[in-house]
Design an enzyme around this catalytic site. Sequence first.
Site, PDB file in Angstrom:
ATOM      1  N   CYS A 100     -10.272  -4.640  -3.836  1.00 23.17           N
ATOM      2  CA  CYS A 100     -10.795  -3.330  -3.428  1.00 23.17           C
ATOM      3  C   CYS A 100     -10.269  -2.174  -4.261  1.00 23.17           C
ATOM      4  O   CYS A 100     -10.762  -1.062  -4.133  1.00 23.17           O
ATOM      5  CB  CYS A 100     -10.545  -3.094  -1.947  1.00 23.17           C
ATOM      6  SG  CYS A 100      -8.808  -3.003  -1.515  1.00 23.17           S
ATOM      7  N   LEU A 101      -9.311  -2.402  -5.125  1.00 26.78           N
ATOM      8  CA  LEU A 101      -8.715  -1.403  -6.008  1.00 26.78           C
ATOM      9  C   LEU A 101      -8.021  -0.293  -5.219  1.00 26.78           C
ATOM     10  O   LEU A 101      -8.400  -0.033  -4.090  1.00 26.78           O
ATOM     11  CB  LEU A 101      -9.752  -0.818  -6.973  1.00 26.78           C
ATOM     12  CG  LEU A 101     -10.408  -1.806  -7.932  1.00 26.78           C
ATOM     13  CD1 LEU A 101     -11.399  -1.077  -8.835  1.00 26.78           C
ATOM     14  CD2 LEU A 101      -9.395  -2.551  -8.781  1.00 26.78           C
TER      15      LEU A 101
ATOM     16  N   ARG B 296     -18.392   1.238  -2.943  1.00 22.66           N
ATOM     17  CA  ARG B 296     -17.588   1.970  -1.968  1.00 22.66           C
ATOM     18  C   ARG B 296     -17.801   3.475  -2.077  1.00 22.66           C
ATOM     19  O   ARG B 296     -17.712   4.197  -1.083  1.00 22.66           O
ATOM     20  CB  ARG B 296     -16.108   1.649  -2.141  1.00 22.66           C
ATOM     21  CG  ARG B 296     -15.756   0.232  -1.685  1.00 22.66           C
ATOM     22  CD  ARG B 296     -14.310  -0.071  -1.862  1.00 22.66           C
ATOM     23  NE  ARG B 296     -13.514   0.764  -0.963  1.00 22.66           N
ATOM     24  CZ  ARG B 296     -12.201   0.878  -1.031  1.00 22.66           C
ATOM     25  NH1 ARG B 296     -11.517   0.223  -1.948  1.00 22.66           N
ATOM     26  NH2 ARG B 296     -11.535   1.631  -0.188  1.00 22.66           N
TER      27      ARG B 296
ATOM     28  N   SER C  87       0.835  -1.202   0.000  1.00 22.42           N
ATOM     29  CA  SER C  87       0.000   0.000   0.000  1.00 22.42           C
ATOM     30  C   SER C  87       0.865   1.245   0.000  1.00 22.42           C
ATOM     31  O   SER C  87       2.087   1.186   0.152  1.00 22.42           O
ATOM     32  CB  SER C  87      -0.896   0.007   1.237  1.00 22.42           C
ATOM     33  OG  SER C  87      -1.783  -1.078   1.202  1.00 22.42           O
ATOM     34  N   MET C  88       0.206   2.397  -0.107  1.00 18.88           N
ATOM     35  CA  MET C  88       0.936   3.663  -0.017  1.00 18.88           C
ATOM     36  C   MET C  88       1.712   3.673   1.295  1.00 18.88           C
ATOM     37  O   MET C  88       1.208   3.245   2.323  1.00 18.88           O
ATOM     38  CB  MET C  88      -0.034   4.844  -0.057  1.00 18.88           C
ATOM     39  CG  MET C  88      -0.691   5.019  -1.397  1.00 18.88           C
ATOM     40  SD  MET C  88      -1.719   6.514  -1.522  1.00 18.88           S
ATOM     41  CE  MET C  88      -2.861   6.314  -0.178  1.00 18.88           C
TER      42      MET C  88
END
Length: 96
Positions: free
Chosen positions: A64-65, A92, A28-29
């Site tokens: 979840c993109l 979402r 992730s970021m």
Amino acid sequence: GVSKVSVSHEPMEAVKGADVIYTDVWASMGQKEELEIRKKAFKGFTVDEAMMEQAGPQATFMHCLPAERGLETTDGVMEAPYSVVFQEAENRMHAQ
């Protein structure tokens, strides 16, 4: 019905008969510096067409993109009829 959750280190074995295959980004970021380590750790866990075939025709793919195609999954899986990633993203939008 009865639900079952299992943990496995053998992805092709784990997906047999699964109703849903769900994956997420590998880094992730804020974790991008760990990407190379994670690529090695998750080798063999890319959700591809062979994995979805192993799961069976009832299986749905979720993510979840945003997805890094070629890492967590393939273009073919993302765009397949059994993929609900874009519907998931739209849902979402209404909840976040």
